[in-house]
Design a protein around this motif. Sequence first.
Motif, PDB file in Angstrom:
ATOM      1  N   ASN A 189      31.081  21.178  73.126  1.00  0.00           N
ATOM      2  CA  ASN A 189      31.974  21.785  74.116  1.00  0.00           C
ATOM      3  C   ASN A 189      33.202  20.900  74.230  1.00  0.00           C
ATOM      4  O   ASN A 189      33.113  19.775  74.733  1.00  0.00           O
ATOM      5  CB  ASN A 189      31.253  21.898  75.465  1.00  0.00           C
ATOM      6  CG  ASN A 189      32.105  22.613  76.505  1.00  0.00           C
ATOM      7  OD1 ASN A 189      33.290  22.341  76.618  1.00  0.00           O
ATOM      8  ND2 ASN A 189      31.464  23.504  77.258  1.00  0.00           N
TER       9      ASN A 189
ATOM     10  N   ASP B 290      35.801  20.966  76.080  1.00  0.00           N
ATOM     11  CA  ASP B 290      36.202  20.583  77.448  1.00  0.00           C
ATOM     12  C   ASP B 290      35.327  19.456  77.992  1.00  0.00           C
ATOM     13  O   ASP B 290      35.818  18.521  78.628  1.00  0.00           O
ATOM     14  CB  ASP B 290      36.099  21.811  78.384  1.00  0.00           C
ATOM     15  CG  ASP B 290      37.186  22.831  78.080  1.00  0.00           C
ATOM     16  OD1 ASP B 290      38.211  22.429  77.490  1.00  0.00           O
ATOM     17  OD2 ASP B 290      37.008  24.006  78.426  1.00  0.00           O
ATOM     18  N   GLU B 291      34.024  19.571  77.724  1.00  0.00           N
ATOM     19  CA  GLU B 291      33.112  18.509  78.186  1.00  0.00           C
ATOM     20  C   GLU B 291      33.440  17.187  77.491  1.00  0.00           C
ATOM     21  O   GLU B 291      33.399  16.124  78.100  1.00  0.00           O
ATOM     22  CB  GLU B 291      31.665  18.909  77.885  1.00  0.00           C
ATOM     23  CG  GLU B 291      31.109  19.950  78.845  1.00  0.00           C
ATOM     24  CD  GLU B 291      29.661  20.276  78.526  1.00  0.00           C
ATOM     25  OE1 GLU B 291      28.823  20.095  79.418  1.00  0.00           O
ATOM     26  OE2 GLU B 291      29.368  20.670  77.393  1.00  0.00           O
ATOM     27  N   TRP B 292      33.720  17.285  76.190  1.00  0.00           N
ATOM     28  CA  TRP B 292      34.034  16.061  75.447  1.00  0.00           C
ATOM     29  C   TRP B 292      35.321  15.427  75.953  1.00  0.00           C
ATOM     30  O   TRP B 292      35.413  14.207  76.098  1.00  0.00           O
ATOM     31  CB  TRP B 292      34.127  16.357  73.953  1.00  0.00           C
ATOM     32  CG  TRP B 292      34.395  15.102  73.165  1.00  0.00           C
ATOM     33  CD1 TRP B 292      35.476  14.811  72.421  1.00  0.00           C
ATOM     34  CD2 TRP B 292      33.568  13.951  73.106  1.00  0.00           C
ATOM     35  NE1 TRP B 292      35.391  13.567  71.886  1.00  0.00           N
ATOM     36  CE2 TRP B 292      34.204  13.001  72.297  1.00  0.00           C
ATOM     37  CE3 TRP B 292      32.321  13.630  73.664  1.00  0.00           C
ATOM     38  CZ2 TRP B 292      33.667  11.753  72.007  1.00  0.00           C
ATOM     39  CZ3 TRP B 292      31.784  12.385  73.387  1.00  0.00           C
ATOM     40  CH2 TRP B 292      32.461  11.451  72.573  1.00  0.00           C
TER      41      TRP B 292
ATOM     42  N   ALA C 264      36.410  15.618  78.942  1.00  0.00           N
ATOM     43  CA  ALA C 264      36.091  15.005  80.246  1.00  0.00           C
ATOM     44  C   ALA C 264      35.461  13.622  80.046  1.00  0.00           C
ATOM     45  O   ALA C 264      35.750  12.673  80.780  1.00  0.00           O
ATOM     46  CB  ALA C 264      35.147  15.903  81.034  1.00  0.00           C
ATOM     47  N   ILE C 265      34.604  13.518  79.009  1.00  0.00           N
ATOM     48  CA  ILE C 265      33.983  12.213  78.710  1.00  0.00           C
ATOM     49  C   ILE C 265      35.049  11.202  78.309  1.00  0.00           C
ATOM     50  O   ILE C 265      35.055  10.052  78.758  1.00  0.00           O
ATOM     51  CB  ILE C 265      32.928  12.376  77.594  1.00  0.00           C
ATOM     52  CG1 ILE C 265      31.662  12.995  78.186  1.00  0.00           C
ATOM     53  CG2 ILE C 265      32.594  11.025  76.948  1.00  0.00           C
ATOM     54  CD1 ILE C 265      30.568  13.263  77.178  1.00  0.00           C
TER      55      ILE C 265
ATOM     56  N   SER D 281      25.691  12.002  79.859  1.00  0.00           N
ATOM     57  CA  SER D 281      26.256  13.151  79.130  1.00  0.00           C
ATOM     58  C   SER D 281      25.923  13.055  77.646  1.00  0.00           C
ATOM     59  O   SER D 281      25.551  14.046  77.007  1.00  0.00           O
ATOM     60  CB  SER D 281      27.777  13.204  79.319  1.00  0.00           C
ATOM     61  OG  SER D 281      28.109  13.388  80.672  1.00  0.00           O
TER      62      SER D 281
END
Length: 636
Positions: free
Chosen positions: A5, A7-9, A11-12, A52
């Motif tokens: 994902n 977007d998740e990456w 964010a990380i 995560s």
Amino acid sequence: MASVNSDEWRAICEKFTNAQNLTEVESLHDPENDPFRSKYKARELLREIYCSLKSFEAVEGEEDSGGESGDQRPEQPVDGQREDGFGDGLSGDSPAGLRVAKLGAVEYYLGVNHVDTEELSAGQEHLMNCVKLLEKCRVSSDNVSLFIHVRNQLGILWAGRDETEEAQGFLETAESIYQRYMKEDGSPPTDMTEYFSAEENKLTHQERTKRFELAYTHSMYYLAQVYKNLGQTERAATYCHSTLQRQLQLNQYNPMEWALNAATLSQYYITKGRYMEGRHCLAAATVISGLAGEVPSEAAAQESETECERREQLRQKRAEIARCWIKYCLNLLQDAKKLLEDNIGELDTDRQEELKNARRLEEEEEEKGRKSALLFGSEDTFDSIASLEEKVHCLFPLDFTEARAVFLVGQNYITQAKDYFQMDGYVTDHIEILQDHSALFRALAFFEEDLERRCKMHKRRVDMLEPICNELNTQYYLMIRRQLMFELAETYNEMMDLKLTLANRQADTQSLDNHTIKKFNHLCSASAKYFQMFLDSLCSPEGKFPEHLEEEVLRPALVARFRVARLHSRLISSSPPVQLDNLNRALENYKYVVQYCEAHPEAGAAVETELELSTEMVGLLPLKINRLKARMAANN
């Protein structure tokens, strides 16, 4: 991981950037009552990143197992994997290998975070978790930087606990990983921060190389400390030298700190008689310290606390470098003196000629031999360093002209050092510098053939030390006063011998004129006075001399007794009662040396020559005293 994902990456990656900012920038402004506030916030972000990454593992593991890659293996330690990462294991640049590296990196940063907040056991646990994760992988350009960084941190951690051998193991492994990687691959490796960076923020090859080389430079720096603590001084010096060299090449150093380390390294080379290396380190230290800028003026220092602190630091560190130069000049002169003196401490002219004839060959060997392996400097500083080296000898001076050139360099640095280490505020340092100045004069005097001029050099020594010795508070500076007393006694003794030699050249002892006798007796009495002051300083408050002499004062005390005896026996007087008194005092002190060594047989080894002469004089002086008494009785 972006395939899970994006977007998740993203964010990380943002969390990682924020954690780095909190650690490296915000933490500098944390209040005194909450000094780790930013570090704790960074820790929470790192924990979130770790969770995560673990949650992604299952998803990506499934993708890998159904995908095309044929290089995947179970994520557990693999039989045959070596500590240095060059055995079997996951390929470092495979998806599974990269997952392991990213988890390991978070463990690494959590470990450093806990160490920074003084939670060492937790820090060690996270760092070892990183090591265990990396055991699953083979070293590659994607993980080699992490392999080295984590071992550097564990080395620092164990060294801080004084577990030097444990630290040595981690740091030597880091070194071997670097060396093997450079031999087998050598491409600019991925930096750990790039695991959590967008593609457009990846580092250039040049920046990657610089960071990787800096990590290895840190390995060498800490290994130098480890070897020093293990007593492996030569190895420590080699690693220290290489570290300094690499810091210059990478342009990653604090000028004053670098200069002080180079000056300190010079002292090791000097003790080994490697004056070319010592000079090179000191010349580099002087040039690099100049890059720190001008010392702020007193006016500027009064206006700003920062400028005041900077002024103090620059002046102190440059004065410390000056003191290292002083030791260089002093040791060079003293070692030359040992090389040239005969068995009575005078210049051996045959040896001098022999060494002068060998000098040309020595110069060629010196210039060719060692120099190529250890040059400091960059294009900007190399010429300046070489220019400064040319102003100072590194070969032993063989005559007065050469010795004087070394002496003048040392004396120049004496002035610089005294300018900062003044008597008001730096009593011990100031006196040590004066003692070095005196020692420079003494070493130079050895090369002076004119006895009158030699005597004047010793007089300069007396003039600089005597006022200080008499002014010092005995209660607070007893040890220093003892040193000064002993040196003054010896200096007066040398002057007395020189005056007598001069007088004997002009006439025999029987016909010395009154002025010469008066001068001789003055020097003789002054020497005896300071030897006696030294002996008196060993007495108890009640004035009793110790029955047992401690090891550190054993030889000086017995030598002082021997010298007092010898000086009293040499005083010239036409009065028989005065002659008798002097001879009795001489006998008393000779007897003390003999009787003390009889009562303490182990003391004899410390004063073999003095004991032998004292024993002889204890046998001869009574006969001389009896003859004098008989003459006195006959004349009455």
